[in-house]
Design an enzyme around this catalytic site. Sequence first.
Site, PDB file in Angstrom:
ATOM      1  N   ASP A  88      42.812  31.158  40.051  1.00 22.87           N
ATOM      2  CA  ASP A  88      42.428  31.146  38.635  1.00 22.87           C
ATOM      3  C   ASP A  88      42.574  32.550  38.036  1.00 22.87           C
ATOM      4  OD1 ASP A  88      40.221  31.989  40.293  1.00 22.87           O
ATOM      5  OD2 ASP A  88      38.914  31.873  38.532  1.00 22.87           O
ATOM      6  N   ASP A 116      46.315  39.316  38.560  1.00 26.06           N
ATOM      7  CA  ASP A 116      45.032  39.104  39.217  1.00 26.06           C
ATOM      8  C   ASP A 116      44.794  37.605  39.244  1.00 26.06           C
ATOM      9  OD1 ASP A 116      42.434  39.040  40.057  1.00 26.06           O
ATOM     10  OD2 ASP A 116      41.580  40.057  38.320  1.00 26.06           O
ATOM     11  N   GLU A 149      37.231  31.806  40.954  1.00 30.62           N
ATOM     12  CA  GLU A 149      36.719  33.092  41.426  1.00 30.62           C
ATOM     13  C   GLU A 149      36.151  33.890  40.266  1.00 30.62           C
ATOM     14  OE1 GLU A 149      36.917  37.415  42.670  1.00 30.62           O
ATOM     15  OE2 GLU A 149      37.805  36.430  40.945  1.00 30.62           O
ATOM     16  N   ASP A 173      43.382  41.029  46.648  1.00 30.58           N
ATOM     17  CA  ASP A 173      42.756  40.898  45.330  1.00 30.58           C
ATOM     18  C   ASP A 173      42.070  42.189  44.902  1.00 30.58           C
ATOM     19  OD1 ASP A 173      41.789  39.844  42.989  1.00 30.58           O
ATOM     20  OD2 ASP A 173      40.127  38.777  43.923  1.00 30.58           O
TER      21      ASP A 173
HETATM   22 ZN   LIG Z   1      40.848  38.875  41.209  1.00 27.29          ZN
END
Ligand SMILES: [Zn+2]
Length: 388
Positions: A88, A116, A149, A173
């Site tokens: 997401d 991201d 997330e 991440d």
């Molecule tokens: Zn992230």
Amino acid sequence: MRGLNMTTAINRERLAATFSELCEISSPSRKEGAMVACLKEKFAALGADSIYEDDSAVHTGSESGNLIIRFNGTMAGQEGFFLSCHMDTVEPANGVQVVRTGDIFTSKGETVLGGDDKSGIAAIIELFTILQETNSPHPMIELVITTCEEIGLLGAKSLDHSRIQTKYGYALDSCGIDQVIVGAPAANKITVRIKGLAAHAGLCPEAGINALALAADALNRLRLGRLDGESTCNFGVIQGGVAANIIPEQMILKGEVRSHDSTKLWQYTREIVKTFETTVASWQGNPATGDKRPLVTFDIVDDYPALALAADTPVVKRIQKASAGIGKDLQFIIAGGGSDANIFCGYGLPTAIVATGMNKVHSIDEQLDLGDLVSLTELLHALATISG
Ligand SMILES: [Zn+2]
């Protein structure tokens, strides 16, 4: 020699195309359906041995569950690992159009880019494309690709982690490149409700109990910001009140405490509770309020556990060995944020966070440099092909 071969095997333009393709599939939190469909298809084509979507959607409210994908590998007896990303993105994410200027990717300016965390997913796809093309031996590698997330690690919190067979992993991440986060704090979320008493502010202010004034008084007595070298505290939301001429009856405050030390985390949390209780208890009544007293209640949520990886643990040693093998200098750092990796650590799955090159995230100025994405893929390839 392996380093040279591997560098040639990474196809920069293919990686760039994969990254753009993923970014242009809009997937804000809870709307990950199209992304799940795309990833299932891609990893099936790459020869995944198992593709499983868990049933976390009933808990997260997402269109989809988390994906747990397994490549059994051919190095039986060698310890495997998992790679994790979230699928997401934050908003605005509708109709992402990727603009490439030289090696730099941005959005057109109206949405986030979604690097991201699609930078991590793109690198994983390139990794398995190379492994398939070169028929390289590798141990079991699992992929844990979560939903939601960005709205509180919801996918990871509802992950069917019993399905994960490998013992440790890497969450791709984080901003920057050539950095590995080996420490991140635990956090408690705190909601405080102060109940006073409404009254007309002009006609009978004596009859009111001002919940806003009590909240302000308590906040003034609290220590906020950096509490010590490993702990922070913040109150970020205050809601309540109806009108300027009404004594406000109710205030809701939302705050958090973070600490790398769980004893301190709870010590500071208790301090906050005590400060609000003492403030409310010290409220002085008057004849107009009679026996009425203000009340304070708390809702404390243990949001995520700490991430703390010692230098001699297999998860850290593997990435050190992998980077040394390709002459890459990694920086091992402690960070202040919480992410899926904290939740995995809480499941007993040590997880280091690896920087992907994502930059200016959570903004429409988000960027990614293709060179960094290539560098990440080199590191993943080294992780996959060294003997654990
Ligand atoms: Zn992230």
